[in-house]
Design an enzyme around this catalytic site. Structure first.
Site, PDB file in Angstrom:
ATOM      1  N   HIS A   1      -5.493  -6.521   2.103  1.00  0.00           N
ATOM      2  CA  HIS A   1      -5.694  -6.530   3.566  1.00  0.00           C
ATOM      3  C   HIS A   1      -6.381  -7.846   3.950  1.00  0.00           C
ATOM      4  CE1 HIS A   1      -6.221  -5.136   7.579  1.00  0.00           C
ATOM      5  NE2 HIS A   1      -7.189  -4.268   7.428  1.00  0.00           N
TER       6      HIS A   1
ATOM      7  N   HIS B   1       4.405  -7.241   4.333  1.00  0.00           N
ATOM      8  CA  HIS B   1       3.656  -6.521   5.364  1.00  0.00           C
ATOM      9  C   HIS B   1       4.237  -5.121   5.495  1.00  0.00           C
ATOM     10  CE1 HIS B   1       1.675  -5.689   9.195  1.00  0.00           C
ATOM     11  NE2 HIS B   1       0.895  -6.700   8.898  1.00  0.00           N
TER      12      HIS B   1
ATOM     13  N   ASP C   1      -2.070 -14.100   6.696  1.00  0.00           N
ATOM     14  CA  ASP C   1      -3.044 -14.616   5.727  1.00  0.00           C
ATOM     15  C   ASP C   1      -2.572 -15.829   4.952  1.00  0.00           C
ATOM     16  OD1 ASP C   1      -3.969 -11.269   5.392  1.00  0.00           O
ATOM     17  OD2 ASP C   1      -5.312 -12.871   6.037  1.00  0.00           O
TER      18      ASP C   1
HETATM   19  C1  SDX Z   1      -3.012  -7.933   6.545  1.00  0.00           C
HETATM   20  O1  SDX Z   1      -1.397  -3.589   8.402  1.00  0.00           O
HETATM   21  C2  SDX Z   1      -1.740  -4.709   9.082  1.00  0.00           C
HETATM   22  O2  SDX Z   1      -1.444  -4.882  10.227  1.00  0.00           O
HETATM   23  C3  SDX Z   1      -2.548  -5.699   8.236  1.00  0.00           C
HETATM   24  C4  SDX Z   1      -2.778  -7.080   8.913  1.00  0.00           C
HETATM   25  C5  SDX Z   1      -3.705  -6.975  10.125  1.00  0.00           C
HETATM   26  O3  SDX Z   1      -3.646  -7.875  10.968  1.00  0.00           O
HETATM   27  O4  SDX Z   1      -4.593  -6.036  10.111  1.00  0.00           O
HETATM   28  O5  SDX Z   1      -1.526  -7.640   9.274  1.00  0.00           O
HETATM   29  C6  SDX Z   1      -3.505  -8.047   7.953  1.00  0.00           C
HETATM   30  O6  SDX Z   1      -3.601  -7.185   5.778  1.00  0.00           O
HETATM   31  C7  SDX Z   1      -1.773  -8.664   6.151  1.00  0.00           C
HETATM   32  C8  SDX Z   1      -1.352  -8.358   4.686  1.00  0.00           C
HETATM   33  C9  SDX Z   1      -2.273  -9.165   3.748  1.00  0.00           C
HETATM   34  N1  SDX Z   1      -2.027  -8.745   2.364  1.00  0.00           N
HETATM   35  C10 SDX Z   1      -1.330  -9.537   1.503  1.00  0.00           C
HETATM   36  O7  SDX Z   1      -0.781 -10.589   1.823  1.00  0.00           O
HETATM   37  C11 SDX Z   1      -1.293  -8.999   0.080  1.00  0.00           C
HETATM   38  C12 SDX Z   1       0.107  -9.205  -0.507  1.00  0.00           C
HETATM   39  N2  SDX Z   1       1.018  -8.278   0.185  1.00  0.00           N
HETATM   40  C13 SDX Z   1       1.326  -7.034  -0.457  1.00  0.00           C
HETATM   41  O8  SDX Z   1       0.268  -6.473  -1.194  1.00  0.00           O
HETATM   42  C14 SDX Z   1       2.067  -6.074   0.469  1.00  0.00           C
HETATM   43  O9  SDX Z   1       3.077  -6.785   1.063  1.00  0.00           O
HETATM   44  C15 SDX Z   1       1.296  -5.316   1.524  1.00  0.00           C
HETATM   45  C16 SDX Z   1       0.156  -4.574   0.966  1.00  0.00           C
HETATM   46  C17 SDX Z   1       0.844  -6.223   2.598  1.00  0.00           C
HETATM   47  C18 SDX Z   1       2.263  -4.290   2.143  1.00  0.00           C
HETATM   48  O10 SDX Z   1       2.733  -3.568   1.104  1.00  0.00           O
HETATM   49  P1  SDX Z   1       3.502  -2.159   1.223  1.00  0.00           P
HETATM   50  O11 SDX Z   1       4.032  -1.951   2.590  1.00  0.00           O
HETATM   51  O12 SDX Z   1       2.636  -1.099   0.642  1.00  0.00           O
HETATM   52  O13 SDX Z   1       4.717  -2.477   0.324  1.00  0.00           O
HETATM   53  P2  SDX Z   1       4.756  -2.318  -1.268  1.00  0.00           P
HETATM   54  O14 SDX Z   1       3.484  -2.842  -1.908  1.00  0.00           O
HETATM   55  O15 SDX Z   1       5.165  -0.927  -1.577  1.00  0.00           O
HETATM   56  O16 SDX Z   1       5.923  -3.352  -1.664  1.00  0.00           O
HETATM   57  C19 SDX Z   1       7.313  -2.992  -1.484  1.00  0.00           C
HETATM   58  C20 SDX Z   1       8.070  -3.874  -2.457  1.00  0.00           C
HETATM   59  C21 SDX Z   1       7.529  -3.753  -3.877  1.00  0.00           C
HETATM   60  O17 SDX Z   1       8.585  -4.089  -4.768  1.00  0.00           O
HETATM   61  P3  SDX Z   1       9.337  -2.848  -5.541  1.00  0.00           P
HETATM   62  O18 SDX Z   1       8.235  -2.148  -6.327  1.00  0.00           O
HETATM   63  O19 SDX Z   1       9.941  -2.006  -4.444  1.00  0.00           O
HETATM   64  O20 SDX Z   1      10.328  -3.571  -6.422  1.00  0.00           O
HETATM   65  O21 SDX Z   1       7.895  -5.254  -2.099  1.00  0.00           O
HETATM   66  C22 SDX Z   1       7.193  -5.933  -3.141  1.00  0.00           C
HETATM   67  C23 SDX Z   1       6.520  -4.871  -3.965  1.00  0.00           C
HETATM   68  O22 SDX Z   1       6.313  -5.324  -5.290  1.00  0.00           O
HETATM   69  N3  SDX Z   1       6.192  -6.795  -2.506  1.00  0.00           N
HETATM   70  C24 SDX Z   1       5.863  -8.006  -2.941  1.00  0.00           C
HETATM   71  C25 SDX Z   1       4.879  -8.467  -2.059  1.00  0.00           C
HETATM   72  N4  SDX Z   1       4.644  -7.538  -1.133  1.00  0.00           N
HETATM   73  C26 SDX Z   1       5.457  -6.496  -1.418  1.00  0.00           C
HETATM   74  N5  SDX Z   1       6.297  -8.724  -3.994  1.00  0.00           N
HETATM   75  C27 SDX Z   1       5.718  -9.950  -4.151  1.00  0.00           C
HETATM   76  N6  SDX Z   1       4.774 -10.468  -3.352  1.00  0.00           N
HETATM   77  C28 SDX Z   1       4.325  -9.750  -2.289  1.00  0.00           C
HETATM   78  N7  SDX Z   1       3.412 -10.238  -1.508  1.00  0.00           N
END
Ligand code: SDX
Length: 384
Positions: A224, A263, A320
């Site tokens: 996050h 996201h 981010d």
């Molecule tokens: C913020 O919710 C909000 O509005 C948050 C925010 C706000 O303003 O409050 O926008 C701020 O928190 C932005 C997000 C910051 N976090 C990151 O950048 C961390 C990296 N991102 C991931 O951890 C992920 O994308 C999340 C947590 C942001 C969202 O994840 P989800 O919706 O739970 O999706 P998931 O983890 O289940 O991923 C789905 C697939 C997976 O692959 P499979 O297992 O299906 O093969 O997508 C892949 C994941 O491995 N994936 C990524 C990835 N994000 C998702 N693969 C590589 N790099 C990534 N960043």
């Protein structure tokens, strides 16, 4: 009748828990609105103080309202001595988000209306929290850089004062403007994890200090709010722009998530990332060696990630990813990136809490029990 098999929505994905008129996040179109105004409109015309008023009051202020609100923010930016002493004593001993969370937790001791849950009191406390959380974040950055507490200057604007308390000198207008946009894009984002955490806490009728303290705790995590610092760390680890593609490919092959991408709601480019990126492109050509490097790495990583995962998996840059290099260009140290996020999001947290309390309902979801029942107690001497 046999119990119907409950549907588990992991991470509450796709679940609506309330109605709100504060923020619309259109994840498919990549659009973001605060109280009906697009993020582009607000970044192009407003400032963080006015946006905070808009979020809290559901309208843009007239001249007198804005002047009064800005004066309230200015009046509240001082910090009680014991809060400053706590920051001085502990800033080097724990994560800045823990120092921020703990310092905010101390504020009720200096607020005679801390436990008055009336709407008027909660609005006043919201302004106090928006003002003081910025002063606390700045003081944490100041102390961690070896400086002493800087008494705030009430003649300054909110973000100008933040920079003054952080660096101990009056900031230049261009830095203030860019950081003000960073505050605006971080101010609000519907029911994200930390806002949800605030509302869960407030739904028990805990006070707004307790509720926003919960929000700070939730925001800390690298999935996050902590992603901005983690994304910059990755860029420094890449080091040379020519290492970018191999680094990212290896990380993805190792099933690592690339911080600053993906996201839960946006399945296209995060409009906030586009705004922040705009400040980076200038750095790519005009920045110093370090900044030129960081911006080239960021832009090459962005291209690779979009090519590989954009259309195929809906993984795009989020707010981010580009924030780190922009903060570095403003001379802001990485350890207070997330405290800045928290100080900005304080406006959204408070706006949501005030709105939810108008039609409060304790938040209490279910979990599907998978354990045993009716086990017989075994005395310790009879256990293996
Ligand atoms: C913020 O919710 C909000 O509005 C948050 C925010 C706000 O303003 O409050 O926008 C701020 O928190 C932005 C997000 C910051 N976090 C990151 O950048 C961390 C990296 N991102 C991931 O951890 C992920 O994308 C999340 C947590 C942001 C969202 O994840 P989800 O919706 O739970 O999706 P998931 O983890 O289940 O991923 C789905 C697939 C997976 O692959 P499979 O297992 O299906 O093969 O997508 C892949 C994941 O491995 N994936 C990524 C990835 N994000 C998702 N693969 C590589 N790099 C990534 N960043």
């Amino acid at each position: 009748m046999a119990d119907t098999e409950p549907v588990i929505n992991k991470g509450l994905e796709g679940i609506y828990f309330a109605e709100s008129s504060i923020c619309k996040v259109d994840g498919q179109a990549g659009k973001l609105y605060y109280r009906g105004y697009s993020i582009e409109e607000l970044c192009g015309n407003s400032d963080f103080s006015e946006v905070s008023y808009l979020l809290l009051n559901d309208k843009l202020p007239n001249g007198n309202e804005l002047e009064g609100f800005r004066q309230q923010l200015a009046d509240e930016r001082y910090l009680p001595k014991s809060v400053v002493d706590f920051i001085k004593e502990n800033s080097m001993r724990m994560h800045p988000m823990d120092t921020l969370r703990s310092a905010v937790s101390m504020l009720p001791a200096y607020d005679t209306e801390a436990y008055d849950n009336s709407p008027g009191s909660n609005m006043r406390k919201s302004v106090k929290l928006i003002s003081k959380s910025a002063s606390i974040a700045a003081t944490i950055g100041r102390v961690r850089s070896g400086g002493d507490y800087v008494m705030p200057d009430q003649s300054m604007g909110h973000v100008e004062s933040f920079l003054y308390m952080l660096n101990g000198r009056k900031p230049d207008p261009k830095t203030v403007k860019i950081l003000d946009v960073m505050f605006i894009v971080h101010a609000e984002h519907s029911s994200n994890a930390s806002t949800f955490g605030v509302i869960v806490a407030g739904s028990t009728l805990a006070d707004i200090y307790a509720a926003t303290t919960a929000g700070i705790a939730v925001l800390k995590g690298p999935l996050h709010g902590g992603a901005d610092e983690a994304a910059l760390e990755m860029m420094y680890n890449i080091g040379d722009p020519d290492n970018t593609e191999k680094y990212i490919e290896d990380a993805l092959a190792g099933k690592q998530k690339i911080m600053g991408f993906g996201h839960r709601v946006y399945k296209t480019y995060d409009p906030r990332a586009r705004i922040v990126k705009g400040y980076l492109e200038d750095l790519q050509t005009n920045g110093s060696g370090e900044l030129k490097n960081l911006s080239q790495i960021a832009l090459r990583a962005e291209k690779l990630m979009i090519d590989k995962l954009g259309a195929s998996k809906g993984i795009w840059p989020n707010i981010d990813f580009f924030a780190g290099p922009v903060y570095v260009s403003l001379g802001i140290q990485h350890e207070i990136f997330t405290p800045i996020f928290a100080a900005s999001r304080m406006s959204g947290w408070c706006a949501h809490m005030l709105e939810y309390w108008k039609n409060n309902r304790l938040l209490r979801p279910l979990e599907k029990y998978t354990g045993q029942v009716d086990l017989k107690y075994v005395r310790i001497e009879d256990r293996k």
